[in-house]
Structures are given as structure tokens and as C-alpha cells.
Design a protein around this motif. Sequence first.
Motif, PDB file in Angstrom:
ATOM      1  N   GLY A 278       0.817  -1.215   0.000  1.00 36.36           N
ATOM      2  CA  GLY A 278       0.000   0.000   0.000  1.00 36.36           C
ATOM      3  C   GLY A 278       0.850   1.265   0.000  1.00 36.36           C
ATOM      4  N   VAL A 279       2.175   1.097  -0.009  1.00 34.99           N
ATOM      5  CA  VAL A 279       3.086   2.230   0.082  1.00 34.99           C
ATOM      6  C   VAL A 279       4.105   2.204  -1.063  1.00 34.99           C
ATOM      7  CG1 VAL A 279       4.688   3.446   1.598  1.00 34.99           C
ATOM      8  CG2 VAL A 279       2.896   2.041   2.596  1.00 34.99           C
ATOM      9  N   SER A 280       4.504   0.994  -1.441  1.00 32.74           N
ATOM     10  CA  SER A 280       5.430   0.810  -2.560  1.00 32.74           C
ATOM     11  C   SER A 280       4.735  -0.064  -3.588  1.00 32.74           C
ATOM     12  CB  SER A 280       6.680   0.064  -2.111  1.00 32.74           C
ATOM     13  OG  SER A 280       7.216   0.663  -0.971  1.00 32.74           O
TER      14      SER A 280
ATOM     15  N   ASN B 278       1.287   8.789  -3.430  1.00 34.27           N
ATOM     16  CA  ASN B 278       1.258   9.748  -2.325  1.00 34.27           C
ATOM     17  C   ASN B 278       2.430   9.497  -1.368  1.00 34.27           C
ATOM     18  OD1 ASN B 278      -0.116  11.702  -0.426  1.00 34.27           O
ATOM     19  ND2 ASN B 278      -0.358   9.843   0.802  1.00 34.27           N
ATOM     20  N   ALA B 279       2.621   8.244  -0.995  1.00 32.97           N
ATOM     21  CA  ALA B 279       3.719   7.911  -0.063  1.00 32.97           C
ATOM     22  C   ALA B 279       5.073   8.212  -0.694  1.00 32.97           C
ATOM     23  CB  ALA B 279       3.629   6.439   0.345  1.00 32.97           C
ATOM     24  N   ASN B 280       5.163   7.943  -1.987  1.00 35.21           N
ATOM     25  CA  ASN B 280       6.415   8.210  -2.690  1.00 35.21           C
ATOM     26  C   ASN B 280       6.740   9.708  -2.689  1.00 35.21           C
ATOM     27  OD1 ASN B 280       7.590   9.023  -5.623  1.00 35.21           O
ATOM     28  ND2 ASN B 280       8.590   7.206  -4.795  1.00 35.21           N
ATOM     29  N   ARG B 281       5.721  10.497  -2.979  1.00 36.92           N
ATOM     30  CA  ARG B 281       5.905  11.950  -3.053  1.00 36.92           C
ATOM     31  C   ARG B 281       6.241  12.533  -1.677  1.00 36.92           C
ATOM     32  NH1 ARG B 281       1.055  15.469  -5.731  1.00 36.92           N
ATOM     33  NH2 ARG B 281       2.273  17.237  -6.485  1.00 36.92           N
ATOM     34  N   LEU B 282       5.564  12.036  -0.655  1.00 40.29           N
ATOM     35  CA  LEU B 282       5.812  12.547   0.699  1.00 40.29           C
ATOM     36  C   LEU B 282       7.189  12.115   1.210  1.00 40.29           C
ATOM     37  CD1 LEU B 282       2.307  12.051   2.341  1.00 40.29           C
ATOM     38  CD2 LEU B 282       3.199  14.016   1.080  1.00 40.29           C
ATOM     39  N   SER B 283       7.600  10.902   0.855  1.00 37.76           N
ATOM     40  CA  SER B 283       8.930  10.463   1.302  1.00 37.76           C
ATOM     41  C   SER B 283      10.005  11.272   0.574  1.00 37.76           C
ATOM     42  CB  SER B 283       9.121   8.957   1.100  1.00 37.76           C
ATOM     43  OG  SER B 283       9.155   8.623  -0.264  1.00 37.76           O
TER      44      SER B 283
ATOM     45  N   TYR C 158      19.956   7.603   6.779  1.00 35.54           N
ATOM     46  CA  TYR C 158      20.596   6.329   7.109  1.00 35.54           C
ATOM     47  C   TYR C 158      20.549   5.356   5.932  1.00 35.54           C
ATOM     48  CZ  TYR C 158      22.047   2.180   9.554  1.00 35.54           C
ATOM     49  OH  TYR C 158      22.735   1.059   9.923  1.00 35.54           O
ATOM     50  N   SER C 159      19.415   5.366   5.228  1.00 38.12           N
ATOM     51  CA  SER C 159      19.230   4.374   4.169  1.00 38.12           C
ATOM     52  C   SER C 159      19.871   4.794   2.853  1.00 38.12           C
ATOM     53  CB  SER C 159      17.732   4.150   3.948  1.00 38.12           C
ATOM     54  OG  SER C 159      17.534   3.315   2.836  1.00 38.12           O
ATOM     55  N   LYS C 160      20.594   3.843   2.247  1.00 33.82           N
ATOM     56  CA  LYS C 160      21.174   4.086   0.920  1.00 33.82           C
ATOM     57  C   LYS C 160      20.155   3.704  -0.156  1.00 33.82           C
ATOM     58  CE  LYS C 160      25.464   4.643   2.636  1.00 33.82           C
ATOM     59  NZ  LYS C 160      25.027   4.808   4.041  1.00 33.82           N
ATOM     60  N   SER C 161      19.081   3.069   0.286  1.00 33.36           N
ATOM     61  CA  SER C 161      18.043   2.623  -0.645  1.00 33.36           C
ATOM     62  C   SER C 161      16.704   2.951   0.004  1.00 33.36           C
ATOM     63  CB  SER C 161      18.203   1.104  -0.853  1.00 33.36           C
ATOM     64  OG  SER C 161      17.109   0.584  -1.563  1.00 33.36           O
ATOM     65  N   PRO C 162      16.359   4.265  -0.018  1.00 37.65           N
ATOM     66  CA  PRO C 162      15.249   4.727   0.821  1.00 37.65           C
ATOM     67  C   PRO C 162      13.880   4.160   0.427  1.00 37.65           C
ATOM     68  CG  PRO C 162      16.137   6.541  -0.498  1.00 37.65           C
ATOM     69  CD  PRO C 162      17.008   5.357  -0.760  1.00 37.65           C
ATOM     70  N   ALA C 163      13.123   3.820   1.437  1.00 27.77           N
ATOM     71  CA  ALA C 163      11.774   3.269   1.264  1.00 27.77           C
ATOM     72  C   ALA C 163      10.751   4.398   1.236  1.00 27.77           C
ATOM     73  CB  ALA C 163      11.469   2.332   2.421  1.00 27.77           C
ATOM     74  N   ASN C 164       9.616   4.117   0.590  1.00 21.88           N
ATOM     75  CA  ASN C 164       8.513   5.085   0.613  1.00 21.88           C
ATOM     76  C   ASN C 164       7.861   5.158   1.992  1.00 21.88           C
ATOM     77  OD1 ASN C 164       8.805   5.530  -2.104  1.00 21.88           O
ATOM     78  ND2 ASN C 164       6.914   4.513  -2.726  1.00 21.88           N
ATOM     79  N   ALA C 165       7.940   4.063   2.734  1.00 22.75           N
ATOM     80  CA  ALA C 165       7.173   3.950   3.982  1.00 22.75           C
ATOM     81  C   ALA C 165       7.711   4.813   5.110  1.00 22.75           C
ATOM     82  CB  ALA C 165       7.133   2.493   4.440  1.00 22.75           C
ATOM     83  N   VAL C 166       9.041   4.891   5.183  1.00 21.08           N
ATOM     84  CA  VAL C 166       9.622   5.555   6.347  1.00 21.08           C
ATOM     85  C   VAL C 166      10.989   6.143   5.991  1.00 21.08           C
ATOM     86  CG1 VAL C 166      10.523   3.331   7.188  1.00 21.08           C
ATOM     87  CG2 VAL C 166      10.277   5.207   8.795  1.00 21.08           C
ATOM     88  N   THR C 167      11.251   7.325   6.545  1.00 24.43           N
ATOM     89  CA  THR C 167      12.551   7.964   6.336  1.00 24.43           C
ATOM     90  C   THR C 167      13.332   7.923   7.647  1.00 24.43           C
ATOM     91  OG1 THR C 167      11.663   9.397   4.623  1.00 24.43           O
ATOM     92  CG2 THR C 167      13.697  10.132   5.687  1.00 24.43           C
TER      93      THR C 167
ATOM     94  N   ARG D 136      12.902   8.135  12.940  1.00 26.28           N
ATOM     95  CA  ARG D 136      12.194   7.610  11.777  1.00 26.28           C
ATOM     96  C   ARG D 136      10.837   8.278  11.654  1.00 26.28           C
ATOM     97  NH1 ARG D 136      11.609   1.816  12.864  1.00 26.28           N
ATOM     98  NH2 ARG D 136      11.623   2.502  15.033  1.00 26.28           N
ATOM     99  N   ILE D 137      10.589   8.800  10.464  1.00 30.79           N
ATOM    100  CA  ILE D 137       9.327   9.499  10.184  1.00 30.79           C
ATOM    101  C   ILE D 137       8.583   8.682   9.132  1.00 30.79           C
ATOM    102  CG2 ILE D 137       8.294  11.633   9.324  1.00 30.79           C
ATOM    103  CD1 ILE D 137      10.994  13.022  10.103  1.00 30.79           C
ATOM    104  N   ALA D 138       7.363   8.277   9.449  1.00 29.79           N
ATOM    105  CA  ALA D 138       6.613   7.424   8.520  1.00 29.79           C
ATOM    106  C   ALA D 138       5.779   8.245   7.538  1.00 29.79           C
ATOM    107  CB  ALA D 138       5.718   6.483   9.300  1.00 29.79           C
ATOM    108  N   HIS D 139       5.540   7.650   6.384  1.00 24.79           N
ATOM    109  CA  HIS D 139       4.680   8.263   5.358  1.00 24.79           C
ATOM    110  C   HIS D 139       3.602   7.254   4.974  1.00 24.79           C
ATOM    111  CE1 HIS D 139       8.400  10.499   5.247  1.00 24.79           C
ATOM    112  NE2 HIS D 139       9.022   9.425   4.826  1.00 24.79           N
TER     113      HIS D 139
END
Length: 378
Positions: free
Chosen positions: A170-172, A265-270, A285-294, A332-335
Motif C-alpha cells: 500500500g506504500v510501494s 502519495n507515499a512516494n511523493r511525501l517520502s 541512514y538508508s542508501k536505498s530509501p523506502a517510501n514507507a519511512v525515512t 524515523r518518520i513514517a509516510h
Amino acid sequence: MKQRLFTPGPTELLPEAQVAMSGPLPHHRKDAFKKIFSETREMLRNVFKTSGDILVLASSGTGAMEAAVANLLSSGEEALVGVSGKFGERWVELCKAYGVRPHILAPGPGQAVDPAAVQSALKANSNLRAVFVQACETSTGVASDVEKIGSIVRRFENSCLVVDAIAALGVSPLQTEDWGLDVVVSGSQKAFMIPPGLSFVSISPKAWKKIETSKSPRYYFDFRKELKNQKEGQSAWTPAISLILGLHAALRWIDDFGLDRLVANANRLSRSTRAAAVALKLDQYSKSPANAVTALRVPDAIGGADLVERLREEFGVVVAGGQGELKGKIIRIAHLGYYDFVDTVGVIAALEITLKRLGYPVELGAGVSAAMKEYLRG
Ligand SMILES: *Cc1c(COP(=O)(O)O)cnc(C)c1O
């Protein structure tokens, strides 16, 4: 104070789901509930993007992870586990609990699981009966390429791919069937916008074959027994009735809003949040950032716990700190789920003020401005 959850589970509740959960309980063996349960499983198929079997279980996400291990594997078998953080370690612990021998594939800090390394491991050891990964490793904000990994594992007849998509679904973008993901697990308190307590698991025909021969002990989480019941709109045990009513409402909302739009939406917000981090000179921290959380590194001079605490106290903004060795080192900030741009600029503004109060050099508005510009890119 108005509280807002920016944690990667639980997430803010969808009002429509809250209303659905607050009514009287239908009895779970009666037709009205069976209809809702069947519709819910059908709508879940659309989210997982599979025409295959999906089971709804009464547990948090870890219950479905354990069920996947127990149903698929037998004691003495071997499995490959990609570990990009705490939840990858959970696969390792679950394997050990069931006597399965885990071979750990650990990319460097902040790195995704390397599909080429999965391929080499499978080629080198023909006893690997399963590959476990996280689509999004929530503890580090790392996304792994499960499409690529799926294209590799599907060529190995005796191995199944098990994906923890608890925070990714639902996020990626995720296509269970087309990508050859044999078992995908997810949970209710992430992008589904309802409270914790339900988990979901999809099972491919290849996985079913393995499940038929597994010798691990299981009782509450027996996929064979569950499937028989769930095909009839029932569950083997008393289901979490209220949560299923909430899930039904949430899935209707997702269907209406559009799954692709939710993912976009999650992609844009992340992306907006990451742009703000760059402007504020906060390392990711992440070299391969997720849409779900930064996941952002907390500047050395500032304690991570202090930052988390102040955000909550002054602004009612609840973000997550780091787990294990990352405790105090990242926030960690979630989207995830019910979350929009106004929320995003709010959390960035609160972060800027809090960092400034803690003595970190911030040019107020720099992060918010960068996020706005990224938002306008679409
Ligand atoms: C939230 C989460 C889980 C499940 O945790 P529970 O607390 O058991 O619901 C597992 N994996 C990932 C990647 C998660 O984000």
C-alpha cells in the motif's frame, strides 16, 4: 494536545474504519459476517495484486511471519535470510525457533539486499528451501528490490521467496503474482490505517506444495485449516470481528481513493521529506530509501531520545527513534497510510524548530521550502 502518529506502525486511523469498528458485533458464523469476510479477502487480493490465496489471521505482523516459517519449512532445512535491520533479524530468530538453519546475507549498514548475492547463494547451495527478505526494512528505512529477487528465486524450483511486506504494502509498488512472490505477509497497523491485531498472508501454488510436506508443529496458524475455512467466509478460530469490519471499510476507502494513488502519495511525501533532510544537512541512514519511512541520523551533539521526546511534548508529533544499536542515533518518520502533504510540512516545521532549540544550526524554513519544491515536482 492534538497527537499525530508519524510512527511506522501503528499509524493514524482512518475515520471511516473507526466508525465501522464502533458498531455492534455481527456473529462470525452468520451470513452477514461471512459476506463481509469474503469481500474483505477479495479486496485484499487487489491490494496484494494476486489471484491466489490470501489468509487473514488474528495476530500482529510477527504472527504471520512465524506462521510463514512454520507452515513452509521443517526442522533441519536451510534458508537464506536477507538482513537489513531488526526485522530481518526476526526472520533469523524465527528460523532458529523452528530448527531451520538460516544463512545470513547481510549487506552493509543502510544497504538493500543485493539480488545478485541472492542468486549466487542459491546457486552455491541447492539445499536452500526458502529466501526471506523485507520489502521495506522499517528499522532502517531500507527498501529491497523484491521484484528482482522474485525473478531470481522463481528459477529455483525448490526454493520459495517469502517477503515481509508489512510496511511496504500500500506504500510501494508490489505485485505478488507477477513478480513471483510466493508468500507475502502484511499487517493491519501500517498502510491499512486500522489498529494492530490482524495480519495477512498470500500463498502461491509453489508455496502450497511445500506447505503440504512441511513437518513443523503448528496448530493456531495452520494454513491448510485456515484456507478450508476462509474459502467459506469463515476463519478457523473466532476472528477479530471488529478489526475485520474496520479492514473492510479501509479497503473500500483504498479502492475508492485508488491503490496507485496511495502508493504515489507515499512516494511523493517520502521524497519531500528526504529533500527537507538534504536542505537541513541531516544525513539519511538508508542508501536505498523506502517510501514507507525515512530514517535520519541525529546530529552527534543532539540525543535522539531527546529529539523524539521534545517533538512529542511541544508538538504532539510522535516519531520513532532507532532500535537496537541505532537507539538514540536515528529518528524515523513514517509516510504510511492516512498521511498527506499538510502532515509532512507540519512534521518538518516541528523538526526544524526542535533542532534549533537543541542548538543545531537551522535556517528556519529551509527544510519546509525544499519539501514544497519537491512536492511541486509531482
Ligand atoms: C511492523 C513490522 C513488522 C511486524 O511487527 P508487529 O509488531 O508484529 O506487527 C514486521 N516487519 C516489518 C518490516 C514491520 O514494519
